[in-house]
Structures are given as structure tokens and as C-alpha cells.
Design a protein around this motif. Sequence first.
Motif, short mmCIF file in Angstrom:
data_model
loop_
_atom_site.label_atom_id
_atom_site.label_comp_id
_atom_site.label_asym_id
_atom_site.label_seq_id
_atom_site.Cartn_x
_atom_site.Cartn_y
_atom_site.Cartn_z
N GLN A 11 0.86 -1.19 0.00
CA GLN A 11 0.00 0.00 0.00
C GLN A 11 0.90 1.24 0.00
O GLN A 11 0.88 2.03 0.94
CB GLN A 11 -0.93 -0.04 1.22
N LYS A 64 -4.51 -0.62 -1.95
CA LYS A 64 -3.71 -1.83 -1.77
C LYS A 64 -3.51 -2.48 -3.14
O LYS A 64 -4.48 -2.69 -3.86
CB LYS A 64 -4.45 -2.83 -0.87
N THR A 119 1.44 -4.07 5.10
CA THR A 119 0.24 -3.23 5.00
C THR A 119 -0.18 -2.79 6.41
O THR A 119 0.12 -3.47 7.39
CB THR A 119 -0.92 -3.99 4.30
#
Length: 251
Positions: A158, A189, A228
Motif C-alpha cells: 500500500q 492496496k 500493509t
Amino acid sequence: MRIVVIGGSGLIGTNLVSRLRQKGHEVVAASPASGVNTITREGLAEALSGAKVVVDVANSPSFEDKAVLEFFEKSGRNLLAAEAAAGVGHHVALSVVGTERNPDSGYLRAKVAQENLIKASRIPYTILQSTQFFEFVGAIVQSATDGDTFRLSPALFQPVASDDVAAALADIAVAPPANGTIEIAGPEKIPLDAIARQYLAAKADRRQVIADIHARYFGAPLDDKSLTPGDRPRLGAIRFEDWLSGSTAQG
Ligand SMILES: NC(=O)c1ccc[n+]([C@@H]2O[C@H](COP(=O)([O-])OP(=O)(O)OC[C@H]3O[C@@H](n4cnc5c(N)ncnc54)[C@H](OP(=O)(O)O)[C@@H]3O)[C@@H](O)[C@H]2O)c1
């Protein structure tokens, strides 16, 4: 307010210094090039004199495992000791999303060491953990060269524009200390292999990208949660595709 930006000549530092100056603060852009060195302590006490806030966005000149650990430990210790002596009221540091989840990465182990020194000090602090900057994607792709192809994990990433990260730091530097960690990530993402294809297409590089779930990221195995953020990150506004095509201010 007097604010010292350690690493003030770097990618994030330059952007942050100019944002804080635009808000009317007295900002010291500190780095070895301007005579302030957190490893040797040259110029450190003088730079911090009268400072209310210090933002640490310095980076290690070497990313080799031992060297990077030594850099963040020594720099962190020297800086926090100098801040305590100067009576600094807020230490802000930029780290990486997922530091604690990726012990196989020497760089991320060094950032954990930096974070632990901050948490153990008595200085009020805010740690901003960022995902990978768009500007770093090229280096990630090049690190995955496998002959005439690139071999990358399809794990979710991300990434975020450095401009969005600097904007977040400019807000944090003038807010009360969180005494905790905040995350920032980009608006989308995207699997890492897909990011690499977008990047290479924008550079008119026709080499193939192979998705490989076993491909390591600078030594670390990856899954969708490795790099992430958690549930409530601050989200940057700039999309990777727009940044790549040069339709944003960053080009
Ligand atoms: N790249 C990413 O995707 C990413 C993601 C999340 C977090 N981060 C973090 O973001 C931070 C900033 O990265 P960046 O890309 O903006 O770094 P950068 O452009 O490489 O700049 C590094 C800065 O550190 C300074 N510096 C080096 N040694 C120093 C020392 N001994 N004392 C004081 N300053 C020193 C350099 O000064 P001189 O110019 O004078 O040498 C320069 O201003 C790093 O802490 C990194 O871990 C990066």
C-alpha cells in the motif's frame, strides 16, 4: 515555534522543512551537510538549543545489516540524550509500517531498535510508521532482478507518495505528542508484482515480472499483512498511477 528536522536535506526532510516554514515556524534543517551529525554529535547541542520539537527523518548511508543497525542505535541514543539536555518537548520519528512483523529484514530490525529507544526515553514522542514511498518502488523492482526478468511476491502493498508523508509529519510536529504510533499508507492496496508491472510499463521497460509467493523482500518473506497497515491508518490522497503518469505535482 523552533523545530529541528534531523535529515532536513533528504527526500522527506526537504519537503517537511518547507511545509513547516510556510506555516511560519522557525525551522532548522539539520544534517551532516549543514554541520549537524547525530553519529559524531558535531553541532547537535547547538542545533537543539531552544527547540520545542525535533523531527527525525535521517536515514543510514549504508543499508548493510550491521551498519544500518549501528546507525539507528547510535544516532537514536545521541539524539535523544541531546534532546533531554535541551529540554525538547516532542520527539517525532519516521519509521516503517510492519517493523515488528518482519524480523528477517535487517533494515526493519534496525528501525525496531530506533523505535524501542524512543519508547524507553522520557521524552514525549510520536512515531509515524509509513508504508513504502512511491519514490522507493524503482529500487524495490531493481532489487528483484532475476536475469532478464523480475521476480516479486504478489503480497499486498500500500505504497504512499512522500509528499503525503511529509504533509502528515507537518501536522504531527505541531500537534501534542501521541506517545504512541500512527500509521500512514497510500489510498490503494496493490499486489507487489502488479506495482512492478505498472512501474516498468511507465518506464517503457518491456521486461517480464514473475509473481512468486516465495520471493523475498530484502530478505523477508511476505504475506498480505507483512507491510500493509492496521485498521485505521491515515491515508495519502495521491494514487500511484497518477504519480507515475506525472499528473500530480511530484511528477
Ligand atoms: N523509503 C521508504 O520507502 C521509507 C518508508 C517508510 C519510512 N522511511 C523512513 O523515512 C526516513 C527518511 O527517508 P528519506 O528517503 O527521506 O531519506 P534520504 O533522502 O536518504 O535522506 C537521509 C537524510 O539523513 C541525513 N543523515 C545521514 N546521516 C546523518 C547523520 N549522521 N546525522 C544527521 N543526519 C544524517 C542525510 O543528510 P546529508 O544529506 O547531509 O547526508 C539526509 O538529510 C528514514 O528514516 C526511513 O527509514 C522510508
